[in-house]
Design an enzyme around this catalytic site. Structure first.
Site: not given
Length: 477
Positions: A252, A218, A196, A200
């Site tokens: 990402c 990740e 994410g 967070v």
């Protein structure tokens, strides 16, 4: 498909405890049992592919071919290959040691870490849920999977189909929002795997620290593309644009911005325009081959960034807020401090930064947090070596985008702000595995051990401390 249902918060500790009980029973330690679960995971992805495609079309507007190619196919392939290679991976290793230590039988055992938590994102929810799960199963762990609430149709589908394929006593789903995730993070886990964003990730890492829980993060970041002025600009534009269009840039590893020599910027822009019209002759707004933005909030964020840019829009993407659609948009002459360089874009916007030298390009990239991927287009081997030596990123990819994920034998992971730890195939297995060192000292070794016992004679002291006086070679510098 049934309506998204959150897991009862007060049931979550019991779910974790039941999975821990299964782990402690020893059932997951059997290699054939693990292989069977991996084959079942592959069957689930294969058999339920239509339902998965329908769910992601509803949640994300994701094209069917893209789901099958980038999500379902690698899950099936990697689950099967992991099962096939698992006996070799899980076998004890016997390191090479000096001859006098061989009778101690130095051994590395591969032990499962225990009961683990996997928190997956919305953008590629199939592969980014199941890839960590493949490693957890292979390692012999039990696991709770917490999929994203931003893809409610898919997450509920998982809750419905997983118990039909995987042992529900070993692998569970927790669905929900912040309260459910908060309860999960209050509990102790033997490893947490989170995919994410950095904001967070800091919350999860803080919760994990209370229990000294190891983690894999990740994350993402602004993955740049550096274009060497001597490369094939037309081919570079084609490959960059293709990578940017996957899932409407919501991944990402999407190219986040391009750095190109100033005198090549307009040539690059023309190439982007050419290939965009080749990819989408009628535009991407209504194309079934181009995905939607995940939510109204993310759509508004992206259009707001575009409204504030001081760069020149050279490929004007149309927007449809009602349908959460946004066409690829390219902006040139973007400079440091621009809105498009504030944060990871995570959408179909591609800013171009013009520089006057390779050194300036490297300095521009290095002035920012370490990205997950650095892309570079160059045929010059010295430039490749310079980029590898003078930059930092989780991966460095030359002359393509996105395709590095297809190499099962390479680890994928970040560095610094883009995360830590790695995954894919054996690297995912290693993530959930503890290397347990062992020796087995035979009785016959006792004469050789006598020197260690008190009281120490002068000769014993010399023997025990001899390594202190090891000759040290002179440096060649």
């Amino acid at each position: 498909m049934t309506t998204f249902v959150s897991t009862a918060v007060d049931a979550i500790p019991g779910i974790r405890n039941a999975l821990r009980g299964t782990f402690q029973s020893g059932v997951t330690r059997s290699i054939p049992w693990r292989q069977n679960q991996l084959y079942q995971l592959a069957r689930m992805a294969q058999n339920e592919r239509d339902a998965i495609c329908d769910a992601l079309q509803k949640d994300l507007g994701k094209p069917r071919t893209e789901v099958l190619m980038a999500e379902v196919a690698p899950v099936v392939e990697r689950a099967v290959k992991t099962a096939e290679q698992l006996p070799q991976w899980a076998s004890p290793e016997y390191p090479e040691v000096p001859g006098w230590q061989k009778q101690w039988k130095p051994t590395l055992y591969k032990a499962p870490k225990g009961t683990v938590l996997i928190i997956s994102p919305w953008n590629y929810p199939v592969i980014l849920s199941f890839q960590p799960l493949i490693g957890a199963i292979a390692a012999g762990c039990t696991a709770v999977l917490k999929p994203s609430e931003l893809v409610p149709t898919f997450s509920q589908l998982l809750a419905d189909i997983m118990p039909k394929y995987l042992d529900p006593n070993a692998y569970g789903i927790v669905n929900g929002y912040v309260p459910e995730t908060t309860k999960l993070l209050e509990l102790q886990w033997d490893h947490i795997f989170y995919t994410g964003n950095g904001k967070v990730a800091r919350i999860i890492a803080s919760a994990a620290a209370k229990h000294l829980t190891p983690m894999t993060l990740e994350l993402g970041g602004k993955s740049p593309v550096i274009i060497d002025s001597t490369c094939d600009i037309d081919l570079a534009a084609k490959r960059i644009l293709w990578g940017k269009c996957n899932n409407a840039g919501q991944i990402c590893i999407a190219p986040d911005y391009v750095v190109v020599q100033r005198d090549k910027q307009d040539e690059l822009v023309k190439a982007f325009q050419k290939h965009y019209h080749a990819f989408f002759p009628r535009g991407a707004l209504d194309s079934p081959s181009f995905g939607s933005i995940v939510s109204e909030l993310h759509h508004k964020r992206l259009t707001s960034l575009l409204a504030r840019t001081k760069g020149e829009v050279v490929l004007q993407g149309r927007a449809d807020a009602a349908r959460k659609r946004l066409e690829p948009t390219i902006v040139k002459d973007v400079v440091d401090g621009d809105s498009l360089l504030e944060e990871e874009l995570f959408g179909p916007i591609l800013p171009i930064v013009a520089v006057d030298s390779l050194k300036q390009a490297i300095d521009f990239v290095n002035a920012r947090s370490h990205p997950l991927v650095l892309y570079a287009f160059t045929e010059n081997e010295s430039v490749k070596q310079q980029l590898a030596a003078e930059t930092q990123s989780g991966n460095i990819v030359f002359n393509d985008t996105f395709q590095q994920l297809a190499v099962n034998e390479l680890p994928f992971g970040g560095v610094g702000e883009s995360g830590y730890g790695s995954q894919v195939m054996k690297y995912t297995y290693d993530t959930f595995t503890q290397l347990r060192s062992s020796i087995d000292m035979p009785k016959e070794a006792e004469p050789h051990l006598a020197v260690r016992y008190l009281p120490h004679s002068e000769e014993a002291v010399k023997a025990l401390t001899g390594a202190v006086y090891t000759p040290i070679p002179r440096s060649s510098l």
